[in-house]
Design an enzyme around this catalytic site. Sequence first.
Site, short mmCIF file in Angstrom:
data_model
loop_
_atom_site.label_atom_id
_atom_site.label_comp_id
_atom_site.label_asym_id
_atom_site.label_seq_id
_atom_site.Cartn_x
_atom_site.Cartn_y
_atom_site.Cartn_z
N LYS A 46 0.84 -1.20 0.00
CA LYS A 46 0.00 0.00 0.00
C LYS A 46 0.88 1.25 0.00
CE LYS A 46 -3.80 -2.39 2.22
NZ LYS A 46 -4.50 -2.79 3.43
N GLN A 90 -4.55 -1.12 9.60
CA GLN A 90 -4.41 -2.47 9.05
C GLN A 90 -4.98 -3.50 10.03
OE1 GLN A 90 -3.26 -3.22 5.92
NE2 GLN A 90 -3.77 -5.35 6.31
N ASP A 113 -10.85 3.43 4.47
CA ASP A 113 -11.21 2.00 4.42
C ASP A 113 -12.73 1.84 4.51
OD1 ASP A 113 -10.07 -0.41 3.96
OD2 ASP A 113 -9.45 -0.82 6.02
#
Length: 278
Positions: A46, A90, A113
């Site tokens: 990422k 994450q 997200d």
Amino acid sequence: MIDGKALARDLRARVAADVAALGRAPGLATVLVGDDPASAIYVANKRKLCVAAGMRDLHRQLPADVTQEELERLVEELNADDQVDGILLQLPLPRHLDSRAVIDRIDPTKDVDGLTARNAGLLAQGRTGLQPCTPAGVLLLLQEAGVPLSGSHAAVVGRSDLVGRPVAQLLLSANATVTMCHSRTRDLAAETSRADVVVAAAGVPRLLGAQHVKPGAAVIDVGIHRTDTGLCGDVDFDAVSPLAGWITPVPGGVGPMTIASLLHNTVRAAAARTEVVR
Ligand code: NAP
């Protein structure tokens, strides 16, 4: 075969053009807790692609024994930092941490997200917000491959906040008739084999075989598993690919789209924040 790598490359190129047009480099703060090797690889990818798209990598690393309070404090700090346009926590977090409580702290305008209650609620109401990356990637794959969605019957296997539920919401917004399957579904094959579109997100290696898929159906495999014989998904690719109309491989299907969608969300979040500041 739906080529997720190529479609992700195209989306990243569009994102890079949007970054150039924005006139400033959006900042993405990935937050990694601990040293889980798989998570470390995902975050490294990422960060690399964030920089390649012209964005600023504002990564934060925390030790595995960080407390809930320390992690929530970091999120508040990132919320208040004008350099940060997007925050990606994450997952999964180490067991002693409550991920939902941390996600609830993220400013919804920086929630790239798409997992905060606000963005999930907007999605459930069919309104515009930041959408979860993997589900948004799944929809883009289907649309770019030209799979007809309006009026189709779609079956989603899995109902997690991260994948199954938002995928079902997006398919509903695309006017599909959606069946949601989960671990208590009595006859999975009966449900999925009626569907024109099957999205597999159960986290069970090769769960779906030929008996689960109608000939000509589109099959999107979100699962990813490391086995002794290499990577595989939730779909038995060798059994299903001869009869599917469209299918995504593992690797090279959904995975690359997840990162491209994250970058897309980050430039959208930056553009929205720029509007507010102007
Ligand atoms: P998760 O939170 O474990 O959820 C799994 C879901 O599947 C649950 O809703 C569960 O039902 C359902 N399920 C489990 N076994 C089943 C069975 N035998 N039949 C029908 N449904 C079953 O997993 P997740 O986070 O959604 O992830 C799913 C998979 O996608 C994993 O393999 C993960 O690694 C992968 N993934 C890939 C990407 C990517 O970028 N490629 C991104 C995210 C996740 P219940 O609700 O009843 O327990």
